[in-house]
Design an enzyme around this catalytic site. Structure first.
Site, PDB file in Angstrom:
ATOM      1  N   GLU A  65       1.129  -1.006   0.189  1.00  0.00           N
ATOM      2  CA  GLU A  65       0.238  -0.236  -0.208  1.00  0.00           C
ATOM      3  C   GLU A  65       1.079   1.235  -0.030  1.00  0.00           C
ATOM      4  O   GLU A  65       1.845   1.320   0.866  1.00  0.00           O
ATOM      5  CB  GLU A  65      -0.276   0.064   1.476  1.00  0.00           C
ATOM      6  CG  GLU A  65      -1.889  -0.978   0.890  1.00  0.00           C
ATOM      7  CD  GLU A  65      -3.132  -1.179   0.462  1.00  0.00           C
ATOM      8  OE1 GLU A  65      -3.010   0.275  -0.004  1.00  0.00           O
ATOM      9  OE2 GLU A  65      -3.633  -2.212   0.433  1.00  0.00           O
TER      10      GLU A  65
ATOM     11  N   ASP B 100     -18.497  -7.627  -9.113  1.00  0.00           N
ATOM     12  CA  ASP B 100     -18.744  -7.289  -7.369  1.00  0.00           C
ATOM     13  C   ASP B 100     -17.767  -5.758  -7.671  1.00  0.00           C
ATOM     14  O   ASP B 100     -17.867  -5.191  -6.801  1.00  0.00           O
ATOM     15  CB  ASP B 100     -17.642  -8.410  -6.464  1.00  0.00           C
ATOM     16  CG  ASP B 100     -17.770  -8.031  -5.078  1.00  0.00           C
ATOM     17  OD1 ASP B 100     -19.072  -6.787  -5.066  1.00  0.00           O
ATOM     18  OD2 ASP B 100     -16.930  -7.995  -4.002  1.00  0.00           O
TER      19      ASP B 100
END
Length: 195
Positions: free
Chosen positions: A109, A134
């Site tokens: 991240e 999704d």
């Protein structure tokens, strides 16, 4: 003198033989490299071809451009080869918190100006289409805390707007995410699939 001439001739012959075999080996290696490139290009085209029809259906239903869906799947799943995609059919790095339908994995991240490695739970799907659905539902319905979170992605009329809207709307932590998506769309001409 005859022995020297014979040795010289044998020596030259060996040099020529080694050179000939070296050239053959080089040609063979170049041919194999070209075949491998063609094979990888074919695999990439098959990946795109497999996903296009459903990406277009999802555009009709939820207004997410197929070029963006495809580019994100390519980038996030490394052409379906990442462990998350290959083993768990998660082509978009979608996270979850229910241990019954997620798998804990390490991820990178971009936080506070630097890349860090962390652990997160990622959703597990039955197939790539469930992952695609999704993914677009996230954009169409937003998050639990903000149902309009991805309104700019849905409203985008071209892939460049949509890519930049992903950053604007807080989808990815990577500051280069829009540029990466735009490059993928351009390289593989994915905008031809937008309706």
């Amino acid at each position: 003198m005859v022995v020297l001439v014979a040795l010289f001739t044998i020596g030259v012959g060996l040099v020529l033989l080694v050179q000939y075999h070296g050239e053959q080996m080089q040609a063979r290696l170049e041919k194999e490299a070209k075949q491998e490139q063609l094979s990888k290009a074919n695999q990439k085209q098959q990946f795109i071809k497999k996903m296009v029809p459903y990406a277009q259906k999802l555009q009709t239903d939820y207004h997410v451009l197929p070029s963006i869906t495809l580019a994100q799947a390519i980038l996030e799943s490394d052409w379906g080869k990442s462990t998350l995609a290959a083993d768990y059919h998660n082509y978009f790095g979608i996270k979850g918190d229910d241990p019954a339908n997620t798998k804990e994995m390490t991820t990178k991240e971009y936080l506070n100006g630097q890349w860090i490695t962390t652990t997160a739970r990622f959703r597990v799907y039955d197939d790539y289409q469930a992952s695609m659905l999704d993914h677009v539902l996230l954009f169409a319905k937003g998050t639990t805390w903000n149902p309009n979170q991805y309104q700019h992605v849905i409203a985008a009329t071209d892939y460049q707007q949509a890519a930049n809207a992903l950053k604007q709307d807080g989808y990815a932590t990577d500051p280069d995410y829009p540029a990466k998506l735009i490059e993928i769309v351009k390289t593989y001409q994915l905008n031809q699939y937008d309706q």
